[in-house]
Design a protein around this motif. Structure first.
Motif, short mmCIF file in Angstrom:
data_model
loop_
_atom_site.label_atom_id
_atom_site.label_comp_id
_atom_site.label_asym_id
_atom_site.label_seq_id
_atom_site.Cartn_x
_atom_site.Cartn_y
_atom_site.Cartn_z
N LEU A 238 16.36 -16.61 23.26
CA LEU A 238 16.84 -17.71 22.41
C LEU A 238 17.99 -17.30 21.51
N ARG A 239 17.99 -16.03 21.10
CA ARG A 239 18.98 -15.50 20.14
C ARG A 239 18.85 -16.23 18.80
N LEU A 240 17.82 -15.88 18.04
CA LEU A 240 17.72 -16.44 16.69
C LEU A 240 17.38 -15.34 15.69
N GLY A 241 18.33 -15.09 14.82
CA GLY A 241 18.16 -14.14 13.73
C GLY A 241 18.05 -14.89 12.42
N ILE A 242 17.33 -14.29 11.46
CA ILE A 242 17.01 -14.99 10.21
C ILE A 242 17.28 -14.03 9.05
N LEU A 243 18.16 -14.45 8.16
CA LEU A 243 18.41 -13.64 6.97
C LEU A 243 17.82 -14.38 5.78
N VAL A 244 17.04 -13.66 4.97
CA VAL A 244 16.37 -14.29 3.83
C VAL A 244 16.84 -13.61 2.55
N GLY A 245 17.17 -14.40 1.56
CA GLY A 245 17.60 -13.84 0.28
C GLY A 245 17.98 -14.94 -0.69
N SER A 246 18.53 -14.51 -1.81
CA SER A 246 18.82 -15.49 -2.85
C SER A 246 20.05 -16.31 -2.47
N PRO A 247 20.09 -17.58 -2.94
CA PRO A 247 21.24 -18.44 -2.63
C PRO A 247 22.56 -17.83 -3.08
N ALA A 248 22.54 -17.03 -4.15
CA ALA A 248 23.80 -16.45 -4.64
C ALA A 248 24.49 -15.66 -3.53
#
Ligand SMILES: *Cc1c(COP(=O)(O)O)cnc(C)c1O
Length: 381
Positions: A238-248
């Motif tokens: 599928l090729r799905l990467g997820i980056l999680v962090g603050s909106p800033a």
């Protein structure tokens, strides 16, 4: 000379000269990421999940694809998919999600966003090879800091020293680490986050096999981002990467993202898969059990060192000078693994095998056992 007088070989020479003139030297110096031919081989080289879905689930999935409009651009913000990910991955309140076409694309977006004259990307090594490669093709300086030789733990003195000296814009920490399989000490990871002047990206591609994560600690550090992927859980295609962090941070990185980077088939399929997350989790749990079996069986073999793993692959060291021969013998027996020999001095004579389905692991063990017997016989004829 008119065009018709130019011989084909001259045209080829001229083209080569022009390529040399215009393609950046750091790009010409790279070798393309090598993906081997697989054919009928049992594929234990790329940390893929060996399991497909039950056929009833496949039917339901195909049904959801009926409603996809291929004539329309995908939703650039993928709100439904993000909401599902938020719930399944346990994204803390106040943190945002940025999606990439694989986590590789997110690594590239991060490097592009922080790039500038003298800017440095730093990572312990050996680690995921794309940290170094993407730094090279975005034109950044890459600093690799060797891990401790015995157990591939972080060399904290060397890391502190390199961070103070190079002031990296971004540090990548693979947690667990590919290709060594170990989890770095969490307190040491946190200490590095504290001393880093720039971003620290904790890459949790294998978190479902480790049961450990820094996701819950995002609120404690203003320079921490957590990277995830669905690839190693069973959705590599599928090729799905997820980056999680603050909106800033993520609002800035989002400006680098090409607007339609997550296609409609991926969005729809990933949403569907997340509704059936229990299937993926059960597969990961099975792979963790099978990893322990495989580790135990491999540890019983003479002549190899087997490293502990918190991921879905196992690194092992074979007798000196024998990595290529053993890799080739296993391949001749129908099983494709990965040779890490030559990738880094600390990986001399090392091979890496992905945990597959039980019958695949058994085929690998048989092939490895035979290969080792032949090598050890050669040594003591
Ligand atoms: C496999 C891997 C990735 C790449 O994942 P994709 O989402 O498939 O691009 C990222 N980081 C590490 C450490 C990996 O091993």
């Amino acid at each position: 000379m008119t065009r018709s007088q130019v011989s084909p070989s001259t045209t080829a020479d001229m083209r080569r000269d022009r390529v040399t003139e215009w393609i950046r030297p750091e790009v010409r110096a790279l070798s393309a990421y090598h993906v081997p031919e697989v054919g009928d081989l049992i594929k234990l080289d790329a940390m893929e999940n060996p399991y497909t879905w039950p056929s009833s689930l496949v039917d339901d999935w195909l049904e959801t694809l009926r409603h996809v409009s291929l004539n329309r651009y995908p939703d650039p913000h993928a709100p439904c998919l993000k909401a599902a990910l938020r719930e399944r991955l346990g994204v803390p309140a106040g943190m945002d999600i940025l999606l990439g076409n694989g986590s590789d694309e997110l690594i590239q977006m991060i490097d592009m966003a922080v790039n500038g004259p003298g800017r440095v990307v730093l990572s312990p090594e050996p680690s995921f090879s794309m940290y170094r490669m993407i730094a090279a093709f975005t034109g950044m300086n890459f600093i690799g800091v060797p891990l401790n030789a015995g157990d591939f733990s972080l060399n904290m003195a060397a890391m502190r020293e390199a961070i103070a000296r190079h002031r990296p814009a971004v540090v990548f920490l693979s947690y667990p680490n590919n290709p060594t399989g170990n989890l770095f000490d969490e307190r040491q990871v946190c200490e590095l986050i504290e001393v880093c002047p720039g971003l620290v990206v904790v890459d949790e591609a294998y978190s479902s096999f480790a049961g450990r994560s820094l996701m819950d600690r995002l609120g404690e550090y203003d320079n921490l981002l957590v990277l995830r992927t669905l690839s190693k859980m069973g959705l590599a295609g599928l090729r799905l990467g997820i980056l999680v962090g603050s909106p800033a941070w993520l609002n800035e990185l989002d400006k680098i993202r090409l607007p339609y980077n997550i296609n409609v088939l991926t969005q729809t399929s990933a949403e569907f898969a997340l509704r059936h997350y229990d299937v993926l989790e059960a597969q990961a749990a099975q792979l963790r059990i099978d990893r322990e079996h495989l580790l135990a069986r491999m540890r019983a073999l003479p002549g190899i060192t087997v490293y502990p793993s918190q991921a879905n692959f196992i690194l092992f060291r074979v007798p000196a000078g024998k990595a290529q021969a053993i890799f080739a013998a296993i391949k001749a027996d129908g099983v494709l693994i990965k040779s890490m020999h030559g990738a880094n001095p600390l990986l001399a004579d090392c091979l890496r095998v992905t945990v597959g389905a039980p019958e695949e692991n058994a085929a690998f063990l048989t092939a490895l056992t035979t290969a080792l017997q032949n090598v050890l016989l050669e040594k003591n004829p």
